[in-house]
Design a protein around this motif. Structure first.
Motif, PDB file in Angstrom:
ATOM      1  N   GLN A  27       1.284  -4.166   3.171  1.00 38.87           N
ATOM      2  CA  GLN A  27       1.861  -4.271   4.516  1.00 38.87           C
ATOM      3  C   GLN A  27       2.225  -5.721   4.837  1.00 38.87           C
ATOM      4  O   GLN A  27       1.380  -6.616   4.720  1.00 38.87           O
ATOM      5  N   GLU A  85      15.348  -4.980   4.318  1.00 39.62           N
ATOM      6  CA  GLU A  85      15.997  -3.931   5.107  1.00 39.62           C
ATOM      7  C   GLU A  85      15.964  -4.299   6.594  1.00 39.62           C
ATOM      8  O   GLU A  85      16.932  -4.067   7.331  1.00 39.62           O
ATOM      9  N   TRP A 101       5.583   2.037  10.816  1.00 36.31           N
ATOM     10  CA  TRP A 101       5.182   0.723  11.319  1.00 36.31           C
ATOM     11  C   TRP A 101       4.035   0.911  12.288  1.00 36.31           C
ATOM     12  O   TRP A 101       3.918   1.951  12.945  1.00 36.31           O
ATOM     13  N   GLN A 121      10.171  -3.167   2.968  1.00 35.15           N
ATOM     14  CA  GLN A 121      11.204  -3.060   4.000  1.00 35.15           C
ATOM     15  C   GLN A 121      11.672  -4.422   4.533  1.00 35.15           C
ATOM     16  O   GLN A 121      12.576  -4.480   5.373  1.00 35.15           O
ATOM     17  N   ARG A 155      10.616   5.504  11.901  1.00 34.63           N
ATOM     18  CA  ARG A 155       9.424   4.821  11.376  1.00 34.63           C
ATOM     19  C   ARG A 155       8.503   4.366  12.506  1.00 34.63           C
ATOM     20  O   ARG A 155       7.299   4.273  12.331  1.00 34.63           O
ATOM     21  N   PHE A 190       4.128  -3.570   8.739  1.00 31.75           N
ATOM     22  CA  PHE A 190       5.119  -2.646   8.195  1.00 31.75           C
ATOM     23  C   PHE A 190       5.141  -2.779   6.674  1.00 31.75           C
ATOM     24  O   PHE A 190       4.726  -3.805   6.129  1.00 31.75           O
ATOM     25  N   PRO A 191       5.605  -1.731   5.974  1.00 32.81           N
ATOM     26  CA  PRO A 191       5.625  -1.789   4.511  1.00 32.81           C
ATOM     27  C   PRO A 191       6.449  -2.972   4.005  1.00 32.81           C
ATOM     28  O   PRO A 191       7.614  -3.148   4.377  1.00 32.81           O
ATOM     29  N   HIS A 238       4.030   8.870   8.888  1.00 30.58           N
ATOM     30  CA  HIS A 238       5.118   8.715   7.922  1.00 30.58           C
ATOM     31  C   HIS A 238       4.744   7.606   6.936  1.00 30.58           C
ATOM     32  O   HIS A 238       4.219   6.573   7.341  1.00 30.58           O
ATOM     33  N   PRO A 239       4.992   7.774   5.641  1.00 31.28           N
ATOM     34  CA  PRO A 239       4.610   6.728   4.670  1.00 31.28           C
ATOM     35  C   PRO A 239       5.296   5.387   4.927  1.00 31.28           C
ATOM     36  O   PRO A 239       4.782   4.342   4.538  1.00 31.28           O
ATOM     37  N   ASP A 240       6.459   5.401   5.581  1.00 38.46           N
ATOM     38  CA  ASP A 240       7.173   4.160   5.880  1.00 38.46           C
ATOM     39  C   ASP A 240       6.922   3.679   7.307  1.00 38.46           C
ATOM     40  O   ASP A 240       7.651   2.828   7.817  1.00 38.46           O
TER      41      ASP A 240
END
Length: 151
Positions: free
Chosen positions: A73, A142, A109, A139, A99, A135-136, A105-107
């Protein structure tokens, strides 16, 4: 969570918008620069908070569970208003809106503003002035792409 973690990731010393300097994890540099270009302030960041916690003396004891949860993370600590501005821009994207709203959800936040005791012994509890954003880490770029372009 400690105010300052030992930097365990490769980093670069950057000059902040206020003229001071800070060591920024290499993977976080594009995001930090994008946020600063938007006029947003940052207080702290890490490209993998779980790894950083594990490297701390507390990470080997009670922090182990917390470190495991946060491994992978990225972390931002920002003044709450600036965090709201950043998240508001990202929430306009259907990908990020999903998210933010689905913590399973795996993605997903996680965004927090902590309740903290006041400085005096008066029993007053106040909202922290900063938001914590997890957050992951995959990302990060992104997020940069989803923020408004730098003029």
């Amino acid at each position: 969570m400690p105010d300052r973690l030992t930097n365990v990731h490769p980093y670069e010393r950057l000059t902040l918008p206020n003229g001071s300097q800070a060591d920024i994890d290499l993977e976080m540099i594009p995001l930090m620069r994008a946020l600063w270009a938007m006029g947003l302030k940052t207080v702290a960041s890490c490209q993998n908070l779980g790894e950083s916690i594990t490297a701390e003396p507390e990470g080997a004891g009670q922090g182990r569970r917390h470190a495991a949860y946060l491994t992978g993370q990225a972390w931002l600590r920002m003044p709450t208003q600036d965090a709201q501005t950043m998240l508001g821009h990202l929430a306009q994207s259907p990908v990020f809106a999903d998210r933010f709203g689905r913590w399973t959800h795996p993605d997903a936040w996680e965004n927090y503003v902590y309740l903290l005791p006041g400085r005096d012994d008066d029993g007053v509890v106040q909202l922290s002035s900063c938001a914590q954003i997890h957050f992951p880490a995959p990302q990060i770029l992104e997020v940069v792409d989803a923020l408004p372009p730098v003029p």
